[in-house]
Each structure stands twice: as C-alpha cells, then as structure tokens.
Enzyme design. Structure first.
Site, mmCIF file in Angstrom:
data_model
loop_
_atom_site.group_PDB
_atom_site.id
_atom_site.type_symbol
_atom_site.label_atom_id
_atom_site.label_comp_id
_atom_site.label_asym_id
_atom_site.label_seq_id
_atom_site.Cartn_x
_atom_site.Cartn_y
_atom_site.Cartn_z
ATOM 1 N N HIS A 225 2.189 -10.849 -7.433
ATOM 2 C CA HIS A 225 1.455 -9.826 -6.684
ATOM 3 C C HIS A 225 2.302 -8.558 -6.558
ATOM 4 C CE1 HIS A 225 -0.934 -13.400 -5.357
ATOM 5 N NE2 HIS A 225 -1.921 -12.524 -5.485
ATOM 6 N N HIS B 59 0.278 -6.367 -11.514
ATOM 7 C CA HIS B 59 -0.991 -7.068 -11.288
ATOM 8 C C HIS B 59 -2.079 -6.075 -10.884
ATOM 9 C CE1 HIS B 59 -4.024 -9.789 -9.757
ATOM 10 N NE2 HIS B 59 -3.884 -9.295 -8.528
ATOM 11 N N HIS C 140 -6.131 -3.183 -3.962
ATOM 12 C CA HIS C 140 -6.644 -4.462 -3.465
ATOM 13 C C HIS C 140 -5.557 -5.428 -3.023
ATOM 14 C CE1 HIS C 140 -5.539 -6.229 -7.345
ATOM 15 N NE2 HIS C 140 -5.793 -7.405 -6.814
ATOM 16 N N ASP C 141 -4.306 -5.276 -3.494
ATOM 17 C CA ASP C 141 -3.217 -6.168 -3.057
ATOM 18 C C ASP C 141 -2.019 -5.383 -2.546
ATOM 19 O OD1 ASP C 141 -4.139 -8.780 -3.240
ATOM 20 O OD2 ASP C 141 -3.692 -8.958 -5.380
ATOM 21 N N ASP D 14 -9.936 -9.510 -10.754
ATOM 22 C CA ASP D 14 -8.769 -9.994 -10.012
ATOM 23 C C ASP D 14 -8.199 -11.284 -10.595
ATOM 24 O OD1 ASP D 14 -6.873 -10.037 -7.961
ATOM 25 O OD2 ASP D 14 -8.165 -11.210 -6.643
#
Length: 860
Positions: A584, A588, A624-625, A756
């Site tokens: 992560h 990514h 998103h992360d 994802d």
C-alpha cells in the site's frame, strides 16, 4: 353420533366452546339469564336448537361479612365460571349448553353461606341441567324396560378446596358416581377404567397442570367420544379482556367462522355510526359495501383468512350514513378446538391520507366534543399512533386551549400521513401476497426466501468450516470484518509519512526525462509496466503518471485549475503515501489510477458516465489509500488505534483516506485543485469521490457486486434477448438502464473496486510481484500482532508456514472471479480475463507441486 364436545381454554382464561357437529346449519344466537338477580355479562350462547335446551340456571350467591378466611381466600378471584358444551343421544338436547357459576363477595348483602347451602345449590343445578336423565332410572323402549345406569363424573382437581368439595357433594346429592384425580396421569388412568360421561377439570391453577393438556390426553383415547369435558376458570380474566376491548381506541369487530358478527366495541360504533344492537347477529354480507374497493379485494381477503393467515391492508367501509371511510384493517383468524377457525378478529383504524381527512374524522367522531365523557365514554377510539392524545389533552379538551390541541392533532397527523416504507419491506409484502395463490411447494420456498431477507447479512456468503479452507476463511476474516473489537493496552498509532522526503520541484510534461516519457507512452495499454515506472521515478510514479492521465482527460480544464496546482496536488498526495509499505504505497495508487483510466476508455463505460464522473473516478483512484499504514482495519480495531476510535471501528481506513485527501487539498491554496469550481459542483464532485473511496472497503464487497449484476447486467441482458424491435430501440433501452443516477453510482463503485484489486488480471510477472508484496505486508502484520499480544486475524499468513499460491487461489476464487466476470460482461475486457485464467493456472500448478513460494523451485 359424533364425538362429544371439548373445552378450549385460551391463555387469557376464556373458554371457547364449540359443538362438535360441523354442519352448516344456521345458528341462533341467544342470551340466557335468570331473573334480575344474575346477568350473563355479554355471554352469547350459540345453539342449533335453542328452544329444546333445558333450563340453564345461573347461580349468584352473596356472602356476608362473616365469611371465613378460607372462603374469602378461595373466592378472591372475584368470579368462577364453568362453561360447557354437550351433545348427547337425548333428543331434547341437541345444541350447546353453557353453564355459568358466579360467586361474588359483597359485604353489603347477606345471603347463603359458602358451606352446605352452596353445595345444595350446586346439586340443584346439576339435577336441573340433566333433567329427566337424573330423575328417571327406568325407560321403556317398546315392550323392553331398560334401567339407566347412574352418570359417572370425574373431578380433576390438583388440591382440595371449597370448589372441589362443592362438586363432589353435588355429585353425591345427584346420585352420580364420581371419582377424584389429582394429576393428569391418574385422571387418564381412572377415565380408561371407568369411562366417565362428565369430566370437570380445574383450570384455575395452571401451576399444577395445564387444563388443555389434560383435555388433549383424555380426548386422545377412544372412550372419550361421548364424554363431556368441562373446566373451571376464573371469570376475572374474561372481564379484564372485555374491559380492555371496551376502552380500546381501535375499532374491534369479532365474527364467527361464518362471518356472523358476535361483538363490536364502542370505538367501532363511534367510527361506523351503528349501534351494537344493529350489528350483533348479522352476517357481514348483509351490511352495505363501499364501491371504492377493487372488485376482487373481498375474495383476496377471504382466501387469505380461510387459510388461517392474517391479512392486513387498506379497505373502504361504508358507514351507516352512507359515507365511505378508508380504513387500515388487520384481520386475524382465531384457531379453536380441533385446529379449526372459530372466530375472526378485525382491528380497524382510519387510514389518514392528509391533514384534511384527519381533521374531518376528528370533527365527526368526537361525539360533539363538548358533551360529557359519560355520554360517549369511548369518545375517540382512534388509532393510538395515527391520532393519539395523552391524558392531559383529554382533560383539557373543554379548556381554553383548543388551538394548542388542534396544532397537536395537525402535527401528529402530518407525521403519520407520510408514507415511509423501505424497499425491502415492499419486497417482503410482495412475496407475502404471492404466497397466497402459490402451490404449497412454492409457498414453502418463499417462506425460506423471507427468512433470508429478514437477516442482516444479505450479501455475505456463508463459508464452510475453517478446516475446509483456512486460507479463504482468514482472508475473509481479515478483509471483511473489523476485527474482534477487543481493545488492548498496546495502542498502534502509525506515524504520518508526511516528511519522508522533500517535495520535488514541479515539472511540466515537457520536462519529464526521456526514459520516463518513453515508459509513459504505453500508459493506455493494459500491459503497462507500473513497476518499471516505479524504478525510473525513484518510487514516485504517481506524480508522473497522474500528470499524463489527468491531462488526457482534461481534468485541469474541468476544474478550472492550473497545471502547476495539479502538479503540487499530485506531489502532496504521493508524499502522503508510505513508501515503507511493501504494497500500500504510491505505486499501488498509480497502478489503480492506470486501471481506472483504462476502464474509463471502454466504450460502454464511457457512454454511461459524464465528465464529472470521470474526474471523480480519477481523483478517487489517486487518493483511495492515502496514508495507509500497511495494516488492515481488523488490526487497527483490535489495537485500539486512534483512527479506529475516531471512526467507531467502521470502515476505518477508507473513511480516513477520504477525509485526509480533502484536508490536504484545501490546506494550501497552491495545491487546492477545487478552489475555482462553484459550490454546488464541488459538493457533487466531493460526494462522488467519497462514495468511490468507501466502496473499496471489502465488508460490502458482495453487496456492490450483487447490486451491479442485478441492476445493470441482468436487465441489459434481458433487453438483448427479448428485443424484437429495431437496433435503435434496443440501444435506447440499454442507455436508460446505464444512465440512471442509481446505476451510474453502481458502475463507478464497480469500476474502482475492480481497479483496486486488478493484480490477478495483470500480466503474469506483474501478478507475481504484487502477490509477493501483499503477502509480505500480511506477514509483517502477523509478526506485529504476535509481538503485541493482539489477536492474529489471519493466522495462515505466517511467513514460516504460509502457502502463497493457496492464498492467491482463495482470493481469486472468493473475490475476483465473479466480480470480473460481471465487469467483463459490462465493459468487455477479454484481455484481462485471459490473464486471469493464465495466472490462476500458474498458482494452481504451484499448489499441486506443494510449492509455497512465489515461483517454482529451480530444477535440480
């Protein structure tokens, strides 16, 4: 000769009596009383031959002040009632006979004592009831003279008291043979030996035995066919029930199984304008009907309730005045002796459509509100919810605050006139309605469907036992739950990775080094190698790839921001990813951004979304992360982290990613890409971004996939299969499905979810690398859980024992296959599905070789 009747004792203490003759002959309803000294309070006797019934004697004794303590104790219940039905071969007794014994303690009158005189009167009653059968010991049948044997009576009383004494004394005085049993077992044994004609069961004290159970035991025997069974029950319970009905605010109507009206309460009279005497004994079909109901409604209701099922819905009834009133009606069948329907209880209340209607009802049904409550004690038996008022409102009805009360009526009516019904409730109601006309097998299947729909985990598949597939169980447990909710003294607080490196000076696309620019030329291909870009940019691929993709989609033009602001924002977001995470990290994020852009280029996806949707998807993929700690939600919850506490253990990381992204963006004007768009557009864009980021949380994975398949894929497939018109109309139907706001939301969620977790659909070398990275992150989490003494949420990810091929196979089987099948059906992605198939075969071959690593062992 049919089987003699039985009692049915309800939980409220009411005994329902029924003649065993189930013929359809008309019934006559009569009220029986004796003089003015005794009254059968609202008791209606149903019989096939009322004129042939021998006299029914009601006894009412009044005890003096000098009653013994025992007498007062035994009669403290107020009333004792015996109800019975009988059917014998004697031609003069054909219908049901009901006997009512009442004892009341009234200090103001003197009368018979509870001793010998009461026993004498009990005996007199039994003698009178049986008439000739007692007095005549011989009968002639032609030339033959027959001697009649004395009647045998079985008294089932758990203990001796004044009531049991009275019964055995009465039997003795009447010349009956009698036996006394103290337990159900001894009662059955005695009955099988003596074959009694009459059985009296004490139903006042259920703590000793259940009278219904004793009745069933006896009725299960062959000799009981011609036996009359009676029960002694407290009348106080019956009075309490009717008192409650009399003061109930809802209209109540009780009918027989033949729909003959047996009871209506004052609220019913007030609502419909009828007097009780005008209704009791009439069939429902005799009353005027409203023409506002649909033609088949009555048939539907009858079909439902005759099956013993409850019906409720909206029904128009005609009042005595001729006006129609819309009611919410609930009809419940009452099952009696033998499992047959004995009564129907209908509860009715006005159905409120608007404020005018409720005010009209209030005005009409208040019985001229200025009148005293004694004139109409039921004043407003309105629905407690639709038109309820408290005691203070009632007491102030005639006070100086009518306007305040009217406002209260208006407020309550306004609330309850709203139609608030969840979609799942509508589905359940539709299934319930479908069951009524379905075969038994279908109805049973629909029952199972209803059981499933009423659960909370509608979209979570049920796994096999942990021993069958530990890898899948651990993956699901780690990714789809929030841990064991067990807080520990060891707090896991990850550091914000904001200063891991200095922000680079923004560059334009023209200033990108040739080696990086060459790699970016392939960014529109699915086989684009993000790992090479990671190496070339020194682990800063997100900024470079983001500049290229955002430029291709015209994001700066849409947001009305400069390229410099976009570059600053991309660098700020990338610096907030943890480069120390093996999986992560910003690589990514860049990989997900690439997959998102690839999917947005697909024709069907592109035709479904507008530019705002595209910009929202690209931004959501980028952030998103952000600030991911390299640990799962379950870990953070179990460790009692600050984030888990902040977000209440629910979607912890996803909520943090979305919130932090906007915090970082608006912190500095130089990197605020939203500063030039108007407020409404920003709110719409922000909501779309947040929704997509939250969709990456795995606990709702199956919900999102199921909704996408059922709302989009299946309807579109149905249009393709059934369309017989032109191609243009076919395309128009599909466009309507894709472009609805709800379905566009589902498409965006599915898009980012697939982006994802697209690693298994990448070329094999990329797939292997990503599998190694995610495994290493899970290994590190397991190591830390063991060090801190936390629950190990994914035990199979122990670096010493884990089989990486097995974990990949489980992940593909459980999460990937169905989702990408659905996404491929919509977006047409044959290349991805080929990669997925090849990668699955690769992991399968390693597993069959018992290989636990990423690659097969080198040949020896």
């Amino acid at each position: 000769m049919g089987c003699a009747p039985s009692i049915h004792v309800s939980q409220s203490g009411v005994i329902y009596c029924r003649d065993s003759d189930e013929s359809n002959s008309p019934h006559q309803t009569t009220t029986i009383s004796q003089g003015t000294a005794a009254t059968l309070h609202g008791l209606f006797i149903k019989t096939d031959a009322a004129e042939t019934i021998p006299s029914v004697i009601t006894y009412q004794s009044r005890h003096s002040r000098n009653n013994s303590y025992r007498d007062r104790k035994e009669n403290s219940g107020g009333h004792i009632r015996i109800e019975a039905e009988t059917q014998t071969s004697h031609t003069s007794v054909k219908g049901a006979v009901v006997i009512l014994f009442t004892t009341e303690v009234q200090q103001e009158q003197t009368g018979l004592s509870t001793g010998g005189e009461k026993k004498k009167q009990y005996a007199k009653m039994l003698l009178d009831i049986n008439g000739k059968m007692v007095s005549a010991t011989e009968e002639c049948v032609g030339p033959m003279r027959l001697t009649q044997e004395p009647i045998q009576v079985l008294l089932v009383f758990a203990k001796e008291d004044s009531q049991s004494d009275a019964f055995w004394w009465a039997c003795d005085r009447a010349g009956f043979r009698y036996n006394i049993a103290r337990t159900p077992e001894s009662a059955v044994e005695c009955f099988l030996d003596k074959h009694h004609e009459i059985i009296v069961i004490d139903g006042r004290h259920s703590r000793y035995f259940e009278p219904e159970a004793v009745c069933r035991l006896i009725r299960a025997t062959k000799p009981s066919e011609n036996t009359v069974i009676l029960a002694v029950v407290p009348q106080m319970a019956c009075n309490s029930v009717f008192t409650a009905l009399e003061h109930c605010q809802e209209a109540v109507e009780i009918t027989s199984e033949d729909h003959i009206i047996q009871y209506v309460n004052p609220a019913f009279e007030c609502m419909m304008g009828y007097h009780k005497g005008e209704l009791i004994g009439k069939e429902l079909t005799e009353l005027p009907k409203s023409d506002k109901n649909r033609a088949d409604l009555l048939d539907t209701i009858n079909t439902c309730i005759k099956k013993g099922k409850e019906w409720q819905g909206i029904y128009y009834a005609r009042k005595k005045s001729g006006d129609s009133i819309q009611q919410h009606v609930k009809i419940t069948p009452v099952i009696g002796q033998g499992g047959k329907i004995r009564h129907f209880v209908a509860i009715k209340r006005p159905h409120i459509d608007n404020n005018n209607q409720v005010h009209k009802f209030n005005k009409e049904e208040r019985c001229s509100g200025e009148h005293s409550q004694s004139e109409c004690h039921s004043l407003h038996h309105r629905d407690r919810r639709n038109d309820s008022i408290d005691a203070r409102s009632l007491s102030s009805r005639g006070s100086d605050a009518p306007s305040l009360q009217n406002r209260r009526y208006s407020s309550v009516a306004k609330i309850h006139s709203m139609t608030i019904e969840a979609p799942i409730t509508k589905v359940i109601n539709i299934i319930n309605a479908a069951q009524e006309s379905s075969p038994v097998t279908v109805a049973e299947a629909l029952d199972r469907v209803l059981e499933i729909l009423r659960t909370t985990e509608l979209y979570s598949p049920q796994l096999a036992s942990k021993e069958d597939d530990p890898h899948t169980n651990d993956l699901v447990g780690g990714l789809m739950s929030d841990g064991l909710r067990r807080l520990s003294g060891n707090e896991y607080v990850f550091s914000k990775n904001m200063s891991q490196s200095q922000l680079a000076i923004p560059v334009t696309l023209n200033d990108v080094p040739p080696s990086i620019a060459e790699l970016l030329n392939d960014e529109k291909c699915w086989e684009f190698n993000i790992l090479e870009l990671e190496a070339a940019t020194h682990k800063r691929p997100l900024t470079y790839l983001g500049l290229k993709i955002f430029t291709n989609f015209g994001v700066c033009e849409f947001l009305n921001c400069s390229e410099a602001s976009l570059r600053s924002w991309l660098q700020l977001i990338e610096s907030s990813y943890h480069s120390s995470n093996s999986y992560h990290n910003s690589t990514h994020a860049a990989d997900v951004l690439h997959a998102t852009a690839y999917f947005l280029q697909k024709e069907r996806v592109k035709s479904s979304l507008d530019q705002l949707d595209e910009v929202a998807a690209l931004i959501a993929a980028t952030v998103h992360d952000v600030d991911h700690p390299g640990r799962t939600n379950s870990f953070l919850c179990n460790a009692g982290s600050e984030l888990a506490i902040l977000y209440n253990d629910t979607a912890v990381l996803e909520s943090h990613h979305a919130a932090l992204a906007f915090q970082l963006t608006v912190r500095d004007s130089k990197s605020n890409i939203f500063k030039n768009i108007d407020r409404n557009q920003f709110r719409t864009l922000r909501q779309a971004i947040i929704d997509m980021v939250l969709a990456t949380e795995m606990t709702r994975h199956f919900e999102h996939v199921s909704k996408f398949m059922n709302s989009i894929n299946k309807p579109m497939a149905a249009i393709e299969e059934t369309s017989t018109s032109s191609v243009n109309s076919d395309c128009e139907g599909q466009a309507n499905i894709k472009n609805s706001p709800e379905n566009r939301l589902l498409i965006k969620r599915m898009l980012i979810k697939c982006a994802d977790v697209a690693n298994p659909c990448r070329p094999l070398e990329l797939c292997i690398e990503w599998a190694g990275r995610i495994s290493e992150e899970y290994f590190a989490q397991t190591d830390e859980e063991k060090r801190q003494g936390l629950p190990v949420v994914m035990p199979v990810f122990d670096r010493n024992t884990c089989s990486v091929p097995k974990s990949q196979l489980s992940f593909i089987d459980y999460f990937i296959n169905d989702m990408f099948d659905a996404w491929d059906t919509f977006a047409s992605l044959p290349g991805l599905m080929e990669h997925l198939s090849e990668n699955y075969k690769y992991w399968k071959s390693l597993d069959e070789m018992k290989c636990k690593s990423l690659r097969p062992p080198p040949p020896s």
